[in-house]
Design an enzyme around this catalytic site. Structure first.
Site, short mmCIF file in Angstrom:
data_model
loop_
_atom_site.label_atom_id
_atom_site.label_comp_id
_atom_site.label_asym_id
_atom_site.label_seq_id
_atom_site.Cartn_x
_atom_site.Cartn_y
_atom_site.Cartn_z
N PHE A 94 0.87 -1.18 0.00
CA PHE A 94 0.00 0.00 0.00
C PHE A 94 0.91 1.23 0.00
O PHE A 94 1.76 1.37 0.88
CB PHE A 94 -0.90 -0.02 1.23
CG PHE A 94 -2.01 0.98 1.19
CD1 PHE A 94 -3.26 0.64 0.72
CD2 PHE A 94 -1.81 2.29 1.61
CE1 PHE A 94 -4.29 1.56 0.68
CE2 PHE A 94 -2.84 3.22 1.56
CZ PHE A 94 -4.08 2.86 1.10
N ASP A 133 2.15 -4.71 8.65
CA ASP A 133 0.98 -3.85 8.45
C ASP A 133 -0.25 -4.77 8.44
O ASP A 133 -0.34 -5.69 7.61
CB ASP A 133 1.12 -3.09 7.12
CG ASP A 133 -0.02 -2.08 6.93
OD1 ASP A 133 -1.15 -2.37 7.35
OD2 ASP A 133 0.24 -1.01 6.33
N TYR A 142 -10.60 1.55 10.82
CA TYR A 142 -11.85 1.91 10.12
C TYR A 142 -12.24 0.88 9.07
O TYR A 142 -13.26 1.03 8.42
CB TYR A 142 -11.75 3.30 9.49
CG TYR A 142 -10.54 3.55 8.61
CD1 TYR A 142 -10.46 3.03 7.33
CD2 TYR A 142 -9.47 4.32 9.07
CE1 TYR A 142 -9.37 3.26 6.53
CE2 TYR A 142 -8.37 4.56 8.28
CZ TYR A 142 -8.31 4.02 7.00
OH TYR A 142 -7.22 4.24 6.22
N LYS A 143 -11.43 -0.17 8.87
CA LYS A 143 -11.79 -1.20 7.89
C LYS A 143 -12.59 -2.29 8.61
O LYS A 143 -13.70 -2.07 9.03
CB LYS A 143 -10.53 -1.70 7.19
CG LYS A 143 -9.91 -0.59 6.32
CD LYS A 143 -8.57 -0.94 5.72
CE LYS A 143 -8.06 0.25 4.90
NZ LYS A 143 -6.63 0.18 4.59
N ARG A 194 -13.06 -4.66 -6.42
CA ARG A 194 -12.70 -5.32 -5.16
C ARG A 194 -13.96 -5.51 -4.31
O ARG A 194 -14.74 -4.57 -4.12
CB ARG A 194 -11.68 -4.44 -4.44
CG ARG A 194 -10.84 -5.14 -3.43
CD ARG A 194 -9.69 -4.25 -2.98
NE ARG A 194 -10.16 -2.99 -2.40
CZ ARG A 194 -9.48 -2.30 -1.48
NH1 ARG A 194 -8.32 -2.72 -1.04
NH2 ARG A 194 -9.97 -1.18 -1.00
C1 LIG Z 1 -5.84 1.38 4.37
C2 LIG Z 1 -4.37 1.19 4.50
C3 LIG Z 1 -3.55 2.19 5.02
C4 LIG Z 1 -4.17 3.53 5.35
O1 LIG Z 1 -3.33 4.45 5.93
P1 LIG Z 1 -3.97 5.77 6.55
O2 LIG Z 1 -2.86 6.46 7.20
O3 LIG Z 1 -5.06 5.34 7.49
O4 LIG Z 1 -4.60 6.56 5.45
C5 LIG Z 1 -2.20 1.91 5.19
N1 LIG Z 1 -1.69 0.70 4.85
C6 LIG Z 1 -2.46 -0.28 4.32
C7 LIG Z 1 -1.87 -1.60 3.97
C8 LIG Z 1 -3.82 -0.05 4.12
O5 LIG Z 1 -4.59 -0.99 3.59
#
Ligand SMILES: *Cc1c(COP(=O)(O)O)cnc(C)c1O
Length: 414
Positions: free
Chosen positions: A127, A199, A224-225, A373
């Site tokens: 990500f 992560d 938040y997921k 997705r």
């Molecule tokens: C959703 C996600 C993020 C989000 O980072 P934010 O700082 O909350 O915007 C980071 N890493 C991964 C792998 C994600 O899926």
């Protein structure tokens, strides 16, 4: 193979031990929500808890609530509750800031714990915010800290060397849904003298994560997921107890200080995970994280994982059975056990098709260039939802409604 029928899907919902968890959410009518991997839905208890914080704790208690309502300790109290969902014993998790900031703190601390080594390995298809934060840290270090982009987790292992300080990996990839073997990979990283930063954005709340058991060093993730904390809710950071005394993070604010209310000019790090906080945390959003964690009360993560696998497999199977489009492909290789809780379909006009699906009540999301997705959250998605979603997908494909120009206008968030 025997065809899957609607009746069979309904029967599976009736036998589902998690079926009653759906009532924990305030879902709009007429929507099949398959995007909990991007933003979990609203827990029913959220409005009441946040309302109480507004009306009682802020409105009546005013500043006294920092003590009386437990606001000051909330990041660590929630951290312990969240820790229970990701295999972390108490005292190792804080809920604070966002995943990007926590990644910055995590990588800085991990590099600091491994003096004499300067390379951070991460995958090219990570990500991107994780890569960007490492690049920012590298710039701040005047190039002393170097990001090495690997092509895959296997390639990351092949690149381990005497200069590797840290390897950062997502347990579940946000696009492919590939699930890594945290225990085996952490062992390899340790054998090479490096530290493992994980992560967990796409695994926390979706499967049974075992941070302590796997010997993970540091981990980050968002709430938040799959954890249903609400839009932009604070993220979390885990630092294994064995590292906490030596670990330093550079965003040393007063909430990371041993005695914040001494207001002394010099910084002294707090003991334990508290040193990973920065400054004042968003209490209203933290309270909503508590409501999100409540949705997991009494739930076994083994049941969550079993149902998640079943929903993903059913979806892929029904897409193949019901959707007669040569251009639509299920992007899921290998056994389901090696995957997280979402499934991608590739389709040349995937963006438009997803917009059409959303218009017809099936909400997923789109990742360029052509991935549609679909996330499956066992607490509120059922087997019949999957059946109906695939019927609507099949209908949109065959009637070509997605070709309408209104579905082809790109919005800023996909
Ligand atoms: C959703 C996600 C993020 C989000 O980072 P934010 O700082 O909350 O915007 C980071 N890493 C991964 C792998 C994600 O899926």
């Amino acid at each position: 193979m025997e065809a899957v029928t609607e009746a069979r899907c309904i029967a599976r919902d009736e036998a589902d031990p998690l079926a009653q968890c759906r009532d924990r959410f305030d879902m709009p009518d007429g929507v099949i929500y398959l995007d909990g991997n991007s933003l979990g839905p609203l827990p029913r208890s959220s409005a009441g808890l946040v309302g109480e914080t507004l009306g009682e704790h802020w409105g009546r208690g005013l500043i006294r609530s920092w003590n009386d309502a437990g606001w000051f300790d909330l990041p660590l109290a929630l951290g312990d509750r969240l820790g229970a969902l990701v295999g972390a014993a108490p005292g190792q998790v804080a809920v604070c800031d966002n995943t990007s900031i926590n990644t910055f703190k995590a990588i800085s601390a991990a590099v600091g714990l491994n003096p004499g080594r300067n390379r951070v390995i991460a995958c090219r298809d990570e990500f991107p915010t994780d890569l960007y934060m490492i690049q920012g840290l590298s710039g701040l270090s005047g190039g002393a800290i170097e990001l090495v982009l690997a092509e895959s987790a296997d390639d990351a292992m092949a690149r381990l060397g005497e200069d590797t300080a840290v390897v950062l990996l997502s347990q579940v990839n946000y696009r492919s849904a590939a699930l890594l073997d945290m225990a085996a990979i952490t062992r390899k990283i340790h054998d090479a003298g490096a530290l493992a930063v994980w992560d967990l954005c796409h695994s926390a709340g979706a499967l049974a994560v075992e941070l302590d058991h796997c010997g993970a060093d540091i981990a980050v993730g968002c709430t938040y997921k799959y954890l249903n904390g609400g839009p932009g809710s604070p993220a979390f950071i885990y630092v294994a107890e064995r590292h906490q005394e030596a670990a330093r993070q550079p965003l040393s604010g007063w909430w990371s200080h041993a005695k914040p209310f001494d207001f002394s000019p010099g910084f002294t790090a707090a003991a334990g995970i508290r040193r990973f906080l920065t400054g004042t945390q968003p209490i209203l959003s933290l309270v909503a994280v508590g409501a999100g964690l409540d949705t997991f009360n009494g739930v076994s993560m083994a049941d969550v994982r079993a149902k998640s696998l079943a929903l993903c497999e059913l979806f892929a199977c029904l897409v193949r059975q019901e959707c007669g489009s040569a251009d639509l492909e299920v992007r899921a290789g290998g056994p389901w056990e090696g995957r997280g809780s979402h499934v991608c379909l590739s389709f040349p006009r995937g963006y438009a098709l997803m917009q059409a699906l959303i218009q017809h009540g099936v909400i997923g999301d789109f990742r360029a260039p052509d991935l549609m997705r679909f996330g499956f959250a066992p607490l509120y998605n059922g087997y019949h939802d999957v059946w109906r979603a695939v019927q609507i997908l099949s209908q949109c494909l065959s009637d070509g409604c997605y070709l309408d120009p209104r579905y082809n206008r790109a919005a800023p968030v996909t």
